[in-house]
Write an enzyme that holds these catalytic residues in place. Structure first.
Site, short mmCIF file in Angstrom:
data_model
loop_
_atom_site.label_atom_id
_atom_site.label_comp_id
_atom_site.label_asym_id
_atom_site.label_seq_id
_atom_site.Cartn_x
_atom_site.Cartn_y
_atom_site.Cartn_z
N ASP A 185 0.91 -1.14 0.00
CA ASP A 185 0.00 0.00 0.00
C ASP A 185 0.95 1.19 0.00
OD1 ASP A 185 -1.46 2.28 0.80
OD2 ASP A 185 -3.01 0.98 1.63
N HIS A 186 1.12 1.82 -1.16
CA HIS A 186 2.24 2.77 -1.27
C HIS A 186 2.08 3.98 -0.34
CE1 HIS A 186 -0.30 5.05 -4.08
NE2 HIS A 186 0.52 6.07 -3.90
N HIS A 248 -5.77 2.78 1.09
CA HIS A 248 -5.02 3.95 1.56
C HIS A 248 -5.72 4.67 2.72
CE1 HIS A 248 -2.85 3.13 -1.99
NE2 HIS A 248 -3.54 3.85 -2.83
C1 BG6 Z 1 -3.33 4.57 -6.44
C2 BG6 Z 1 -4.68 4.61 -7.09
O1 BG6 Z 1 -3.26 3.51 -5.52
O2 BG6 Z 1 -3.12 5.80 -5.75
C3 BG6 Z 1 -4.80 5.80 -8.03
O3 BG6 Z 1 -4.87 3.41 -7.82
C4 BG6 Z 1 -4.45 7.08 -7.31
O4 BG6 Z 1 -6.11 5.88 -8.58
C5 BG6 Z 1 -3.12 6.94 -6.60
O5 BG6 Z 1 -4.40 8.13 -8.27
C6 BG6 Z 1 -2.84 8.14 -5.72
O6 BG6 Z 1 -1.55 8.03 -5.22
P1 BG6 Z 1 -0.70 9.33 -4.86
O7 BG6 Z 1 0.57 8.80 -4.31
O8 BG6 Z 1 -0.53 10.10 -6.13
O9 BG6 Z 1 -1.53 10.09 -3.86
#
Ligand code: BG6
Length: 506
Positions: A185-186, A248
């Site tokens: 989960d980045h 997230h």
């Molecule tokens: C991803 C989603 O996990 O997270 C995307 O699949 C989203 O739809 C993205 O745009 C948002 O990540 P960040 O790091 O740009 O906030």
């Protein structure tokens, strides 16, 4: 200190080598780890992709990606050329067993030349429909038998509902130990997200008031200006609830609400987080409308440009029922949080790209000041800005200078960019290094993923069974649908957005 001593020789195989994730995130992150000397000198990146590409063309494309997306900007030729020697491109059809038998030989040859244990990392950077078959083939080929050093990294989404997530976990458990699985989960790799733990548990100031006695409610907003950006197919299958809230936003909620861990051991931290998921009140199916609202963007204006609605995007059905915005009110049924609402919302094509957590405190129990002193009075508020601004703002009351007692809110601000000069690592740098070092703290354990699905299932089922009749219901460039305002307004609250860089204290 020579940082390289911390990591072992490593061979990382990326399935989906020609994909967007590899180009935009993985290679720039590995390149930065290399520049920062985190990688062992024996490091091999095998990129497997389905396209016909020469090694030279592939490297050219990767270099473009690094120049465009690396936080350091354009690469330096000498540095890139050395790093590029660690990368190998191979065309591969992931469905055939020969890919895995050849990979096994290559990994074995790499291990032979190393003088110590070798990390064998397999990264699934492919569309989710390929996760299971590739994971099984890796297992069947015997590539995962080294329980300590063979690891599988799985991107989200992990399943599409509780049932499929459980089935995938079961399948994986047939070939891997849980400690070999790194479900990404980045958001958990983001610097400001990790800082939530430091803020809460490395300071004595906040923890005593971090509960229902002092906190009125919590808001978590992750809004984006972008639309589905060519991912119509993906979005049609997933939608905002699956794409953002189930993972997230629920993870952010866990970090805000968890009990202090006894140590920073991976399982201890994850146990405390999963406790929160288990304590979340399950929304009854007949009450979904009281707790969750959805939206879909229409055409509109973003940054002065006219943009199309979701239903006009490529690969999206003209009558699509899919939500691009979701807001949910959660309650955590435990001693600390009983009856404190946690409002979360996330949407695409919103007015701002911002990820922010607001802790709204209760009013003081007794107001000693005369009415005329408190015209502008507001309860305390703490805002954790995760991105793009990074920092923390605490709002409190102060006496305005003057001969009379007049109170007004002022802010104390901690801003990363004013405080630190060193660059902030990208989430994928942190997470890839953790995989290389075998630290699973920031990754999702099987039971966490399942508990998070369990919580959103009533909403998901209700929405699938009852397609919205008023989609699209918010204009691109707006703050989302009116129903999201109503969700919070019926409790006497409103969505708070405080500009981060507000300089004056008026
Ligand atoms: C991803 C989603 O996990 O997270 C995307 O699949 C989203 O739809 C993205 O745009 C948002 O990540 P960040 O790091 O740009 O906030």
């Amino acid at each position: 200190m020579d940082k390289t001593i911390k990591t072992n020789p490593t061979v990382i195989t990326i399935f989906g080598g020609t994909g967007d994730l590899t180009w935009r995130k993985l290679i720039p992150a590995l390149y930065n780890l290399y520049l920062d000397k985190w990688l062992h000198k024996q490091f091999l990146i095998i990129c497997l992709g389905r396209q016909d590409m020469t090694q030279a063309d592939f490297l050219k494309k990767l270099k473009e990606g690094v120049d465009k997306f690396s936080r350091r900007g354009k690469s330096k030729k000498t540095e890139w050329d050395v790093f590029a020697k660690t990368i190998e491109y191979k065309k591969a059809d992931f469905a055939t067993t020969t890919v895995y038998t050849q990979l096994k030989k290559q990994v074995a040859a790499f291990e032979k030349t190393a003088d110590c244990a070798v990390n064998k990392i397999f990264y699934l950077a492919v569309p989710p429909q390929f996760f299971e078959s590739i994971a099984v083939k890796i297992g069947e080929a015997g590539l995962a038998t080294d329980r300590k050093y063979a690891r599988l990294v799985i991107e989200k989404p992990f399943g599409t509902n509780l049932e499929s997530a459980k089935a995938f976990n079961k399948l994986l458990q047939g070939f891997f130990d849980e400690c070999q699985l790194y479900r990404i989960d980045h958001y958990l790799g983001k610097e400001t997200v990790q800082n939530i733990l430091a803020f809460r548990f490395a300071n004595a100031l906040f923890e005593p008031i971090w509960n229902r006695n002092y906190i009125d409610h919590v808001q978590i907003t992750v809004s984006e200006k972008i639309g589905v950006e060519g991912r119509g197919n993906y979005y049609e299958l997933n939608g905002a609830l699956r794409d953002m809230i189930q993972n997230h936003l629920l993870q952010l909620l866990c970090l805000i609400a968890m009990e202090p861990p006894v140590s920073f051991n991976a399982d201890e931290v994850r146990n405390r987080k999963v406790d929160v998921l288990h304590a979340l009140r399950k929304i009854k199916k007949e009450e979904v409308h009281n707790y969750a609202v959805r939206g879909q963007y229409d055409e509109g204006w973003v940054e002065g440009k006219k943009v199309i609605g979701y239903r006009e995007e490529n690969d999206v059905a003209p009558d699509s029922p899919r939500e691009t915005f979701a807001a949910v009110k959660f309650f955590i049924d435990n001693w600390r949080w009983s009856n404190v609402p946690f409002y979360v919302r996330s949407g695409k094509r919103m007015s701002e790209s911002i990820s922010v957590i607001t802790i709204q405190f209760k009013p003081v129990p007794h107001q000693s000041f005369p009415d005329e002193a408190t015209d502008n009075w507001q309860p305390n508020r703490m805002v954790l800005n995760l991105q793009p601004d990074m920092g923390i703002r605490i709002r409190f009351q102060a006496k305005r200078p003057g001969l009379q007692m007049q109170l007004s809110p002022v802010d104390m601000l901690f801003n990363y960019s004013d405080t630190y000069t060193s660059g902030t690592p990208e989430a994928y740098e942190t997470l890839l290094l953790d995989v290389i070092e075998g630290d699973a703290t920031l990754f999702m354990r099987a039971d966490q993923v399942e508990a998070a699905w369990d919580i959103v299932m009533p909403v998901l089922n209700n929405w699938e069974a009852n397609p919205s009749v008023n989609f699209p219901n918010y204009a691109s460039g707006s703050n989302g649908p009116e129903t999201a305002e109503a969700l919070i307004a019926k409790d006497g609250n409103n969505w708070i957005v405080m500009p981060f860089e507000k300089k004056d204290n008026d």
